[in-house]
Design a protein around this motif. Structure first.
Motif, PDB file in Angstrom:
ATOM      1  N   ARG A  81       0.675  -1.570   0.307  1.00  0.00           N
ATOM      2  CA  ARG A  81       0.743   0.670  -0.034  1.00  0.00           C
ATOM      3  C   ARG A  81       0.661   1.259   0.214  1.00  0.00           C
ATOM      4  O   ARG A  81       1.749   1.971   0.933  1.00  0.00           O
ATOM      5  N   GLY A  82       0.287   2.109  -0.834  1.00  0.00           N
ATOM      6  CA  GLY A  82       1.478   3.917  -1.236  1.00  0.00           C
ATOM      7  C   GLY A  82       2.724   3.167  -1.226  1.00  0.00           C
ATOM      8  O   GLY A  82       3.881   3.959  -0.492  1.00  0.00           O
ATOM      9  N   ARG A 108      13.601  -2.001   2.221  1.00  0.00           N
ATOM     10  CA  ARG A 108      12.351  -1.935   2.682  1.00  0.00           C
ATOM     11  C   ARG A 108      11.977  -0.798   2.159  1.00  0.00           C
ATOM     12  O   ARG A 108      12.590  -0.005   1.311  1.00  0.00           O
ATOM     13  N   PRO A 109      11.245   0.261   1.738  1.00  0.00           N
ATOM     14  CA  PRO A 109       9.781   0.384   1.437  1.00  0.00           C
ATOM     15  C   PRO A 109      10.580   1.926   1.583  1.00  0.00           C
ATOM     16  O   PRO A 109      10.817   1.563   3.228  1.00  0.00           O
ATOM     17  N   SER A 110      10.918   2.874   1.020  1.00  0.00           N
ATOM     18  CA  SER A 110      10.981   4.601   1.644  1.00  0.00           C
ATOM     19  C   SER A 110       9.849   4.993   1.795  1.00  0.00           C
ATOM     20  O   SER A 110       9.769   6.089   2.858  1.00  0.00           O
ATOM     21  N   ALA A 111       8.637   4.132   1.599  1.00  0.00           N
ATOM     22  CA  ALA A 111       7.440   4.359   2.407  1.00  0.00           C
ATOM     23  C   ALA A 111       6.580   3.526   1.810  1.00  0.00           C
ATOM     24  O   ALA A 111       6.271   2.815   0.897  1.00  0.00           O
ATOM     25  N   GLY A 112       5.117   3.545   2.901  1.00  0.00           N
ATOM     26  CA  GLY A 112       4.030   2.870   1.977  1.00  0.00           C
ATOM     27  C   GLY A 112       4.325   1.633   3.406  1.00  0.00           C
ATOM     28  O   GLY A 112       5.167   1.342   3.658  1.00  0.00           O
ATOM     29  N   SER A 113       3.510   0.492   2.718  1.00  0.00           N
ATOM     30  CA  SER A 113       3.737  -0.453   3.541  1.00  0.00           C
ATOM     31  C   SER A 113       3.792  -1.447   2.730  1.00  0.00           C
ATOM     32  O   SER A 113       3.115  -1.967   1.932  1.00  0.00           O
ATOM     33  N   VAL A 114       4.320  -2.984   3.538  1.00  0.00           N
ATOM     34  CA  VAL A 114       4.450  -4.191   2.641  1.00  0.00           C
ATOM     35  C   VAL A 114       3.745  -5.807   3.773  1.00  0.00           C
ATOM     36  O   VAL A 114       4.605  -5.677   4.598  1.00  0.00           O
TER      37      VAL A 114
END
Lengths: 383, 229
Positions: free
Chosen positions: B9-10, B60-66
């Motif tokens: 998400r995002g 890891r994402p810079s932002a958002g969720s996994v």
């Protein structure tokens, strides 16, 4: 143990490189084993010097001889339980290379003074009976093929006989052994009777090399030593009494600081080894970056990867150190035939394994740290 | 669509190169259903591998969720993420990435070393995995003694052996000829259809993508059209 195949296979990834590195470490530890055996042997000889034994020599030099008349005066010093004496003979057997300690000793007291020596009763009796009798260390007897009953010639380099000849003859009446490894090393001497020596020598009659005293209370050794020296103060032959250990240390210092020389050699060897092994480990890890990244990908944690690389370094160093120390131990009996008393004490093994562990950590840590910090994405994309 | 096993998400991902910031993924939303076989396609630099790395817990994402298998993996520490990968993800790479000094059995056993299984159980599971990929007889062979296709089968067995939730494959046929590639793709298809494995595969090859149940096209960090087959 389940990780062993993984560590072992990583170690042998480049066989020639591992073999050459291992050989370097083996040679370094072979040298370490041999030199440390000498160093420990020497320090042991200080340690076995009895705490209750004092040593009295000339005040200004160990080579200064002392009057035999001091014997009774020393014996009457309060706190002295037993007195004996010995004189350095300094001869060779057949060849100048065959040099070993020979001492003219007071046969009635010397073995009582050194109760760490083992001499059988028959030999003691025969020594008391035979004026030209001598006791020899087991190792010496083995080295020169002597046996009890043999008459052996020793060429004097300091003390000629009354007739001007240098060849002295002694009858071997028994073998000297030690109660433990250290005493065994100390027992590699030839002891013969002072009365025979004093009668037969050309000069120096009535003088001995040094006195040995056993004190009744080791805690009072310092004051007893001072009391002995006070008796001979301001005489033509002043004395200096010290513990046997202090004397031995001072004597070895005169030969040069062998410990320092040994440590310096080993320091240089291990310093070089540090770079060699460190470079091997660095190269080995650099080549395996994608493989290490894969391990991390499948779930090995950063610490596991650090531990794997450190274990590899440890395995390399410990195997090679064991081989080096093993060869040194294997060669030691052969060397002991030339240098009686030399053996591989367990301390050298323990020290060697300690040094191997330290070496492994020092050379293994930088590549292990690098492996631990490895970024999986970058490492895999570099593939 | 069934239960989502992967949910993004995002998600935003950017890298900093010197003074420049490069946007690789832009505000991405994605759900992958349990039991899906998804092919991620797109030109080089479109963000496929970055997306795969995020799903596989390698990055890891810079932002958002996994979220994968119900767990917010973007919030896990490095150590927790390693443990999570060991439990949930099986990786298959383009160049197989086998340990050259270990034989096939030892290579397949690697993920099991992180479990508490005794040696006999590990060996049994390794043999089952090799059996599934059709290499039961090759367990004692080192990677250098195997063909490319066989090496990739060993890599698949390694990915399978710990029974992961998700198989993540990065160009698994990129280094293989057509025939061998098809064999590998058939194998992946079997794993998906018969063993219910959820598979996410990055590929450049449209023929390879045809083996998947869904395709997603990526371009400039965004997901384009999804074409169910």
């Amino acid at each position: 143990m389940k990780y062993f195949p993984l560590i072992w296979s990583a170690l042998w990834r480049k066989k020639p490189r591992t073999i050459y590195t291992m050989l370097s470490i083996v040679v370094a530890f072979l040298l370490f084993g041999m030199l440390q055996a000498v160093a420990v042997g020497m320090s042991k000889s200080f340690e076995i010097s009895g705490a209750d034994r004092l040593f009295t020599a000339g005040k200004f030099s160990f080579t200064e001889i002392l009057p035999l008349g001091y014997y009774s005066r020393i014996k009457s010093t309060p706190g002295v339980q037993l007195v004996s004496h010995a004189s350095w003979f300094g001869g060779v057997y057949q060849d100048e290379r065959n040099m070993f300690p020979q001492l003219a000793v007071d046969h009635e007291t010397y073995l009582e003074m050194y109760d760490e020596f083992i001499v059988d009763e028959a030999a003691r009796k025969e020594w008391a009976r035979n004026k030209t009798g001598a006791l020899v260390g087991k190792g010496l007897a083995q080295k020169f093929g002597w046996k009890v009953g043999d008459r052996i010639p020793i060429q004097a380099s300091i003390w000629p006989k009354r007739d001007g000849r240098n060849d002295w003859e002694f009858d071997i009446v028994g073998l000297l052994d030690g109660k433990d490894e250290n005493a065994k090393a100390q027992a590699e001497v030839l002891l013969f009777r002072f009365d025979y020596f004093d009668e037969a020598r050309q000069f120096g009659q009535g003088y001995v090399g040094w006195y040995l005293e056993k004190v009744s209370d080791p805690a009072q050794a310092g004051s007893v030593a001072a009391a002995i020296d006070r008796q001979f103060a301001n005489s033509p032959k002043e004395t200096r009494t010290d513990s046997e250990k202090a004397f031995n240390q001072a004597f070895m210092k005169q030969l040069g600081d062998i410990q320092l020389i040994i440590q310096s050699i080993l320091g240089a060897v291990f310093f070089t080894l540090l770079f060699l092994t460190g470079n091997t480990m660095m190269q080995s890890v650099r080549e395996r970056i994608p493989e290490l990244a894969v391990l991390k990908t499948i779930g090995f944690s950063d610490r596991s990867v650090l531990a794997l690389v450190l274990s590899e370094s440890l395995l390399l160093c410990v195997i090679a150190a064991l081989a080096g120390l093993g060869i040194a131990t294997f060669l030691m009996p052969g060397l002991a035939a030339k240098m009686p008393g030399l053996y591989m004490p367990p301390e050298v093994w323990a020290m060697g394994l300690g040094v191997a562990g330290l070496l492994a950590f020092i050379v293994g840590f930088p590549p292990a740290w690098r492996a631990m910090r490895l970024d999986i994405v970058h490492a895999l994309s570099a593939r | 669509m069934g239960e989502a096993i992967v949910s993004l998400r995002g998600v935003l991902k950017h890298y900093t190169r010197g003074k420049q910031t490069v946007e690789v993924l832009e505000s991405l939303d994605l759900d992958i259903a349990r039991g899906d076989f998804l092919a991620l396609m797109g030109p080089s630099g479109s963000g496929k591998t970055t997306l795969l790395n995020l799903i596989g817990g390698l990055d890891r994402p810079s932002a958002g969720s996994v979220s994968v298998a119900g767990e917010r993996i973007d919030q896990l520490s490095s150590g927790q993420l390693a443990q999570w990968r060991a439990r949930h993800i099986g990786f298959v790479f383009q160049f197989y990435n086998l340990m050259p000094m270990l034989n096939a059995e030892r290579n397949v056993e690697l993920p099991l070393l992180l479990t508490r299984l005794p040696a006999a159980d590990r060996l049994r599971r390794v043999r089952v995995a090799l059996e599934i990929v059709g290499l039961a007889e090759r367990g004692g062979h080192k990677p250098s003694e195997l063909s490319g296709g066989q090496a990739q089968r060993v890599a698949i067995a390694r990915a399978l052996v710990a029974d992961p939730t998700l198989l993540v494959c990065d160009e698994p046929t990129g280094d293989l000829d057509r025939k061998t590639a098809d064999e590998i793709l058939h194998l992946l298809q079997t794993l998906n259809r018969e063993y219910g494995k959820t598979i996410v595969m990055v590929t450049h090859d449209p023929k390879a993508a045809e083996f998947a149940t869904h395709q997603l096209h990526m371009d400039k960090g965004r997901i384009g059209t999804g074409e169910p087959l």
